[in-house]
Design an enzyme around this catalytic site. Structure first.
Site, PDB file in Angstrom:
ATOM      1  N   TYR A 152     -21.790  51.156  51.925  1.00  0.00           N
ATOM      2  CA  TYR A 152     -20.861  50.905  50.814  1.00  0.00           C
ATOM      3  C   TYR A 152     -20.509  52.169  50.041  1.00  0.00           C
ATOM      4  O   TYR A 152     -19.769  52.106  49.066  1.00  0.00           O
ATOM      5  CB  TYR A 152     -21.468  49.893  49.847  1.00  0.00           C
ATOM      6  CG  TYR A 152     -21.347  48.480  50.331  1.00  0.00           C
ATOM      7  CD1 TYR A 152     -21.759  48.150  51.611  1.00  0.00           C
ATOM      8  CD2 TYR A 152     -20.838  47.482  49.525  1.00  0.00           C
ATOM      9  CE1 TYR A 152     -21.659  46.855  52.074  1.00  0.00           C
ATOM     10  CE2 TYR A 152     -20.732  46.190  49.977  1.00  0.00           C
ATOM     11  CZ  TYR A 152     -21.149  45.888  51.257  1.00  0.00           C
ATOM     12  OH  TYR A 152     -21.051  44.607  51.702  1.00  0.00           O
ATOM     13  N   LYS A 219     -33.842  47.033  58.289  1.00  0.00           N
ATOM     14  CA  LYS A 219     -33.586  46.964  59.728  1.00  0.00           C
ATOM     15  C   LYS A 219     -34.123  48.267  60.334  1.00  0.00           C
ATOM     16  O   LYS A 219     -33.445  48.952  61.114  1.00  0.00           O
ATOM     17  CB  LYS A 219     -32.068  46.801  59.880  1.00  0.00           C
ATOM     18  CG  LYS A 219     -31.528  46.194  61.119  1.00  0.00           C
ATOM     19  CD  LYS A 219     -32.048  44.845  61.483  1.00  0.00           C
ATOM     20  CE  LYS A 219     -31.662  44.620  62.920  1.00  0.00           C
ATOM     21  NZ  LYS A 219     -32.504  43.778  63.705  1.00  0.00           N
ATOM     22  N   ASP A 273     -33.143  40.426  60.148  1.00  0.00           N
ATOM     23  CA  ASP A 273     -32.773  39.206  60.877  1.00  0.00           C
ATOM     24  C   ASP A 273     -33.879  38.158  60.785  1.00  0.00           C
ATOM     25  O   ASP A 273     -33.619  36.952  60.658  1.00  0.00           O
ATOM     26  CB  ASP A 273     -32.406  39.503  62.344  1.00  0.00           C
ATOM     27  CG  ASP A 273     -33.258  40.593  62.973  1.00  0.00           C
ATOM     28  OD1 ASP A 273     -33.892  41.351  62.213  1.00  0.00           O
ATOM     29  OD2 ASP A 273     -33.301  40.685  64.200  1.00  0.00           O
ATOM     30  N   ASP A 297     -26.052  42.310  50.346  1.00  0.00           N
ATOM     31  CA  ASP A 297     -24.780  41.616  50.175  1.00  0.00           C
ATOM     32  C   ASP A 297     -24.795  40.315  50.978  1.00  0.00           C
ATOM     33  O   ASP A 297     -24.495  39.234  50.464  1.00  0.00           O
ATOM     34  CB  ASP A 297     -23.648  42.542  50.670  1.00  0.00           C
ATOM     35  CG  ASP A 297     -22.285  42.058  50.220  1.00  0.00           C
ATOM     36  OD1 ASP A 297     -22.212  41.034  49.516  1.00  0.00           O
ATOM     37  OD2 ASP A 297     -21.281  42.701  50.571  1.00  0.00           O
TER      38      ASP A 297
END
Ligand code: NAP
Length: 407
Positions: A152, A219, A273, A297
Site C-alpha cells: 500500500y 506470510k 491463509d 485489509d
C-alpha cells in the site's frame, strides 16, 4: 469559533482531555451527512446523559472529499490535516475516492500524511445481528493492521512504462533477475521500525486490557524478508518492551504445560491463509491480531462479515500524535440523502473515540443503547431485510431509538 479547549498531550505521551474538548469532524460524502448527524445525536446524548453538563464535546467541521473540493478547491486541504494534528482526535464519515484526479485515495492520504500507522478494528458480535456463521458470539478480536507500508505504499509502475522498463533492466543487469518485459511492478517495503511500533501498540493493548494473546499474522513462509521479518521483529519487540508480561507460545508449552500463567499475554504467530481458517473454525483462540497492511485489509473485512457486515464495523487509524475514528464502509452513493443507511459503523467508531478519550461510561452507554435497539428489532433496511419481524426505520430514526434507550 468553537467554545472549548484543545486536547493536549502529557509529558508521557498520554492524552489530556479537558471536560469541554474541541473535536473536528468530517461529515463525509454520499451517505456521510446522514450517518454523521445520526452519530452526533447519539454521542452528544450519551455524554449529556452520563456527565449531566459537566462534560460536552465542542464539534468543529473540517473539510475533505467532495465537500472539501466545493469549499476550498482541494480534495484534502492542508488546513484539514493541520486541524486533526492540532486537536489530536477527529472523526470522519466515508469519502469518495476521486477517479483520475491525481490523488489515489483521500483515506490513504490522510493515514500516510498524519502517520496514522495503526488501523485498529475491533470485531465483536452484537446479539441478534444476522451472521453467516454458526457461532458468531465466539468472535471477539481486535485487528491491528499496519497502515503505512507494504504494497500500500503506492510504489508501483505500469507494465511497459519507461519506469517499469528501467526497473526491469536494473533487476536483470544488477540483480540477475529476469522478469517478463510486460510486467507491471510493485514494491513491498516492510521495515523494522514501522513493524515494531505497530506490534508494540498491539501488545500494549492486550496488556492493558488483560487479553490472553496477540497473534502475528504473516506470510513469512513465502515472503521471508518482508512478512517473515515482520514475524521476527514482532517477537523481538514483545520481548524487549513487555518481557515480564508476555511469553511465546513455545515457552507456554515448554515451561507451563500449555496453561497460561495469570496475567501473561501469549505471543503467537500464524501464516495468513491458515489464520483465515482459524478465525472461522476456532475464533475463541484469537484476541489481538497484528499484521502487515494487505493481510490486515483482507482479514478485517472478512471478520466484519462474520459478525454481520461492514454496516456495523467500527474502526480507527491511530498514530503517535493523533487519531482518526471512521466508518469502515464507503459512501454508498445510491442511498445519498435518503436518510436510509445504517449509521452503526460510525456510531460504534464514536464509542471507540470516547474510550480513547477515557470517557468510558459514555462509550459503554452508546454501545449498550445500540445493542438494546437492535435487540428490540428496530433496525435500518440492511438488517431489516434479514431479521424476521423487524421494524425498519430510517437512519435518523435509528439514532433517535438509540437515544431513547439511554434513559
Ligand atoms: P460502499 O460505499 O461501502 O457501498 C457498497 C454497498 O455496501 C452499499 O451499496 C450497501 O449495500 C452496503 N453499505 C455500505 N454502507 C452501508 C451502510 N452504512 N448501511 C447499510 N449498507 C451499507 O462501497 P462502494 O460502493 O464500493 O464505494 C463507494 C465510494 O466509497 C467509492 O468512492 C469508494 O472509493 C468510497 N469508499 C470510501 C471508504 C472510506 O471513506 N473509508 C471506504 C470504502 C469505499 P446494498 O446496496 O446491498 O444495501
Amino acid at each position: 469559533m468553537a467554545h472549548g479547549e484543545k486536547i493536549t498531550r502529557n509529558a508521557d505521551g498520554t492524552l489530556h482531555v479537558p471536560d469541554f474538548p474541541i473535536i473536528p469532524f468530517i461529515e463525509g460524502d454520499g451517505t456521510g451527512p446522514d450517518i454523521w448527524y445520526a452519530t452526533k445525536l447519539v454521542l452528544d446524548s450519551a455524554v449529556k446523559s452520563v456527565y449531566r453538563g459537566k462534560r460536552q464535546i465542542s464539534w468543529i467541521e473540517i473539510y475533505a472529499g467532495e465537500k472539501g473540493y466545493k469549499e476550498t478547491g482541494e480534495w484534502l486541504p492542508k488546513q484539514t490535516l493541520n486541524a486533526i494534528e492540532k486537536h489530536s482526535i477527529a472523526i470522519k464519515g466515508p469519502l469518495t475516492t476521486p477517479v483520475g484526479k491525481g490523488i489515489r485515495s483521500i483515506n490513504v492520504a490522510i493515514r500516510q500524511k498524519l502517520d496514522l500507522y495503526a488501523c485498529v478494528r475491533p470485531v465483536k458480535y452484537i446479539d441478534h445481528v444476522p451472521s453467516p456463521v454458526k457461532n458468531p458470539e465466539k468472535i471477539n478480536m481486535v485487528v491491528f493492521r499496519e497502515n503505512t507500508e507494504d504494497l500500500y505504499a503506492g510504489i508501483e509502475w505500469e507494465a511497459g512504462s519507461t519506469a517499469a522498463m528501467h526497473v526491469l533492466e536494473f533487476l536483470r543487469v544488477d540483480m540477475d533477475v529476469s522478469l517478463p518485459e510486460d510486467s507491471g511492478i510493485g514494491i513491498k517495503p516492510i521495515s523494522e521500525n514501522k513493524t515494531k511500533r505497530l506490534v508494540e501498540r498491539a501488545v500494549l493493548y492486550a496488556v492493558e486490557n488483560g487479553l490472553p494473546s496477540v497473534c502475528l499474522m504473516h506470510k513469512g513462509n513465502i515472503m521471508k524478508f518482508t512478512e517473515g521479518a515482520f514475524r521476527k521483529w514482532g517477537y523481538e519487540v514483545a520481548k524487549d518492551k513487555f518481557g515480564d508480561k508476555t511469553l511465546t507460545e513455545a515457552e507456554l508449552f515448554e515451561q507451563y504445560n500449555g496453561i497460561r500463567p495469570e496475567g501473561k499475554v501469549v505471543i503467537k504467530d500464524r501464516i495468513a491463509d491458515m489464520l483465515f481458517q482459524q478465525v472461522l473454525l476456532r475464533p475463541e483462540e484469537y484476541h489481538v491480531i497484528a499484521t502487515p497492511n494487505l493481510n490486515g485489509d483482507y482479514l478485517s473485512d472478512a471478520l466484519a462479515a462474520q459478525v454481520g457486515g461492514l454496516g456495523m464495523a467500527p474502526g480507527a487509524n491511530i498514530g503517535d500524535t493523533c487519531a482518526v475514528f471512521e466508518a469502515t464502509h464507503g459512501t454508498a452513493p445510491k442511498y445519498a440523502g435518503k436518510d436510509k443507511v445504517n449509521p452503526g459503523s460510525l456510531i460504534l467508531s464514536g464509542a471507540m473515540m470516547l474510550r480513547h478519550m477515557g470517557w468510558m461510561e459514555a462509550a459503554d452507554l452508546v454501545e449498550t443503547a445500540l445493542k438494546t435497539t437492535i435487540k428490540d428489532r428496530i433496525v435500518t433496511y440492511d438488517l431489516a431485510r434479514q431479521i424476521k419481524g423487524a421494524k425498519e426505520v430510517k437512519c435518523s430514526e435509528f439514532a433517535e431509538a438509540v437515544v431513547k434507550r439511554m434513559k
